[in-house]
Design a protein around this motif. Structure first.
Motif, short mmCIF file in Angstrom:
data_model
loop_
_atom_site.label_atom_id
_atom_site.label_comp_id
_atom_site.label_asym_id
_atom_site.label_seq_id
_atom_site.Cartn_x
_atom_site.Cartn_y
_atom_site.Cartn_z
N VAL B 182 0.91 -1.13 0.16
CA VAL B 182 -0.18 0.16 0.01
C VAL B 182 0.92 1.34 -0.25
O VAL B 182 0.52 2.26 -0.54
N ALA B 261 0.10 -1.75 -10.43
CA ALA B 261 -1.33 -1.58 -10.55
C ALA B 261 -1.67 -2.37 -12.04
O ALA B 261 -2.36 -3.28 -12.20
N GLN B 265 -3.51 -5.65 -12.59
CA GLN B 265 -4.90 -5.74 -13.47
C GLN B 265 -4.75 -7.09 -14.59
O GLN B 265 -5.43 -7.68 -14.73
N ARG B 268 -4.93 -10.38 -13.11
CA ARG B 268 -6.44 -10.68 -12.70
C ARG B 268 -7.21 -11.02 -14.02
O ARG B 268 -8.01 -11.99 -13.94
N ASP B 316 -1.37 -4.12 -0.60
CA ASP B 316 -2.45 -3.24 -1.22
C ASP B 316 -3.56 -3.79 -1.56
O ASP B 316 -3.71 -4.47 -2.55
N LYS B 317 -4.81 -3.89 -0.79
CA LYS B 317 -5.85 -4.77 -1.18
C LYS B 317 -6.46 -4.49 -2.55
O LYS B 317 -7.28 -5.02 -3.09
N GLU B 318 -6.35 -3.19 -2.70
CA GLU B 318 -6.84 -2.52 -3.80
C GLU B 318 -6.46 -3.16 -5.21
O GLU B 318 -7.17 -3.23 -6.20
N LEU B 319 -5.40 -3.78 -5.26
CA LEU B 319 -4.43 -4.47 -6.20
C LEU B 319 -5.39 -5.60 -6.56
O LEU B 319 -5.33 -6.26 -7.85
N GLY B 320 -6.03 -6.37 -5.65
CA GLY B 320 -6.77 -7.74 -5.85
C GLY B 320 -5.79 -9.00 -6.06
O GLY B 320 -6.21 -9.86 -6.45
N SER B 322 -1.84 -10.55 -4.04
CA SER B 322 -1.00 -10.45 -2.90
C SER B 322 -0.01 -11.26 -3.10
O SER B 322 0.01 -12.29 -3.76
#
Lengths: 192, 353
Positions: B182, B261, B265, B268, B316-320, B322
């Protein structure tokens, strides 16, 4: 024996006096802040593609670029700037030969495999490319700023049969103007 | 088509002067990077992972490191094979000190002389992806029958040009490498010399199954999601694997706010269920053109000896996505990715022989 058909070429060694104007015409605007070496490379690559009747490359084409001295001029500038400060960001970017690969990809609206091989010779570059490229072939360039500059490019596609009897030229002459094919023999290349 | 084996490896990085030293240091918690002071507008201290090897002369130090690492990889057995030197900075550190002229061929000849190399020598420079592209070139030469033995030598040795350039572009962290974290705020660079010996004859533990390189001009200094996706798909296709057959991905994850980031993406979108992830950037820094070879040398050794890097920073949890906190079990296929300057995105797949 691998045979390549030469589908397009640019042999600008040295480039014509109006090459910068020609490049601006091909790009639609004068290039800015990319450095002389990259401009030379863009000029030759786009001229070669035009000679081949192409505006872009198929995605599975290999783009391979070589040079004897590459970006030595901006590198010397950056080393000078770094005596008492950090380099200018855009000048630092000009020291990275791979930036020309990105510029070419952007200009051609193309994504694919591209590489810069430092030093060596054009026939050695072709030898590597012949092991790497598939049916879509290769856009091969050799760009240097010394001695008035040179931008040498070939658009090559593998082919089964060569046309006519080969006129064998020295292996160094893969950019021979009247050759129609290149023959990969052993560790070198010959033009015919 | 003969399998391409990873027959030997060697490494010098901030963790130590051999693969075994690096593993031992990593087991003990790793090293803190040194500080390098840069002048001018972005003046200040920057963390930097230096190789613990001191010599006054740049060329002597480089020769020592290259010989040490090549010998560790078993290069003396294949001196008539193909040598692929992968670097983004050549010997610019010696040029800065006024002891060498900038000349690509002279650089290649010098390294070949250090190794008593008699086979063909080529220098690959695609910035940070240089080593992975050298591996892909080696693969092409071996698949085509043009070579049976190849040494990929990643070299990124002390110089101010790279550090200064990255600082000028405001890409460096002043605090530390925090991959996928994060509070990530930039790259921490490092030195490395790494060798990977590839052979169609000598099988050991790992094979090079395939890979891909995708250059995209959309972001000349960073990664693009579409190119990351294409890279993953092409690497899977080239290696004959499906996405669900990948057991572990060594990510780029250099701690860059934007690139991390983009990579996340792409992961994912391509994988759906993202495999376990590992990053070695916090352990050894981003070693630029050497990073592909250096990280593979260390990663394969880590997997064989069950050593795992520790991550201290909050994900950073927003990255989806870890990083895996522990080593996954039963790893058969590993994907390794490097994203770099020049819009270059490269990935290779290794599988257990």
């Amino acid at each position: 024996m691998t045979t390549f058909a030469i589908r397009g070429r640019c042999v600008a060694s040295p480039p014509p006096p109006d090459w910068r104007e020609q490049l601006a015409g091909m790009l639609g605007a004068k290039p800015r802040r990319i450095g002389n070496w990259a401009e030379l490379g863009l000029y030759g690559a786009l001229s070669c593609l035009a000679d081949a009747g192409e505006t872009s490359l198929p995605p599975d084409t290999l783009l391979t670029l070589g040079s004897r001295r590459g970006t030595y001029m901006p590198t010397a500038q950056v080393l000078e700037q770094m005596h008492d400060d950090l380099p200018m960001p855009l000048t630092f970017l000009q020291t990275q030969p791979s930036q020309l690969l990105a510029l070419l990809a952007a200009q051609m609206r193309w994504r694919g495999s591209a590489q810069f091989i430092a030093g060596g010779t054009p026939p050695a570059l072709l030898q590597l490319a012949s092991a790497q490229c598939g049916a879509a072939g290769v856009l091969l360039g050799w760009v240097d700023e010394m001695d008035g500059g040179s931008s040498l490019w070939l658009r090559l596609k593998p082919c089964e049969i060569s046309a006519g009897a080969p006129v064998v030229a020295p292996a160094e002459s893969i950019f021979l103007r009247d050759a129609t094919h290149l023959y990969m023999v052993g560790s070198g290349a010959k033009a015919g | 088509m003969s399998p391409i084996h990873l027959a030997g490896r060697g490494l010098a990085c901030s963790l130590g002067l051999s693969v075994e030293q690096a593993l031992t240091t990593l087991r003990q918690g790793g090293v803190h990077p040194a500080k390098i002071t840069l002048p001018g507008a972005m003046a200040g201290d920057y963390p930097f992972h230096a190789i613990p090897c001191t010599k006054d002369d740049w060329n002597e130090r480089a020769r020592d490191l290259v010989q040490r690492v090549a010998n560790e990889a078993g290069a003396q057995q294949i001196r008539d094979g193909v040598l692929l030197i992968a670097t983004s900075s050549f010997d610019i550190g010696a040029v800065e000190r006024g002891t060498t002229q900038m000349d690509y061929q002279a650089f290649a000849d010098k390294v070949a002389t250090w190794l008593d190399w008699v086979g063909p020598v080529h220098v690959v420079n695609t910035a940070c992806t240089s080593s992975l592209n050298a591996l892909l070139l080696a693969q092409a030469l071996m698949r085509s029958g043009a070579a049976e033995e190849v040494l990929v030598l990643g070299m990124e040795i002390d110089n101010r040009l790279t550090l200064g350039g990255f600082a000028a572009l405001q890409l460096l962290s002043r605090t530390g490498s925090k991959p996928f974290a994060v509070q990530r705020d930039g790259l921490v660079l490092g030195e490395a010399v790494a060798a990977l010996r590839l052979s169609t004859r000598d099988a050991v533990v790992w094979d090079l199954a395939g890979g891909a390189n995708v250059v995209d001009g959309e972001q000349p200094t960073g990664a693009s999601v579409r190119a990351v996706n294409e890279m993953f798909m092409q690497a899977l296709a080239d290696s004959g694997a499906t996405a669900d057959a990948i057991d572990l991905i060594k990510v780029q994850a250099a701690g860059s706010p934007g690139n991390d980031a983009v990579e996340a993406q792409g992961l994912r979108e391509t994988f759906g269920v993202v495999p376990p992830l590992v990053s070695l950037k916090a352990a050894m820094g981003h070693t630029m053109g050497a990073s592909g070879a250096a990280e593979l040398a260390l990663l394969t050794a880590c997997l064989e000896q069950e050593v795992w890097p520790a991550y201290e920073n909050e994900a950073d949890k927003e990255l989806g996505v870890s990083l895996a906190q522990a080593m996954p079990q039963q790893i058969r296929r590993v994907m390794a990715t490097i994203l770099g300057f020049g819009g270059s995105h490269a990935s290779v797949v290794l599988e257990r022989a």
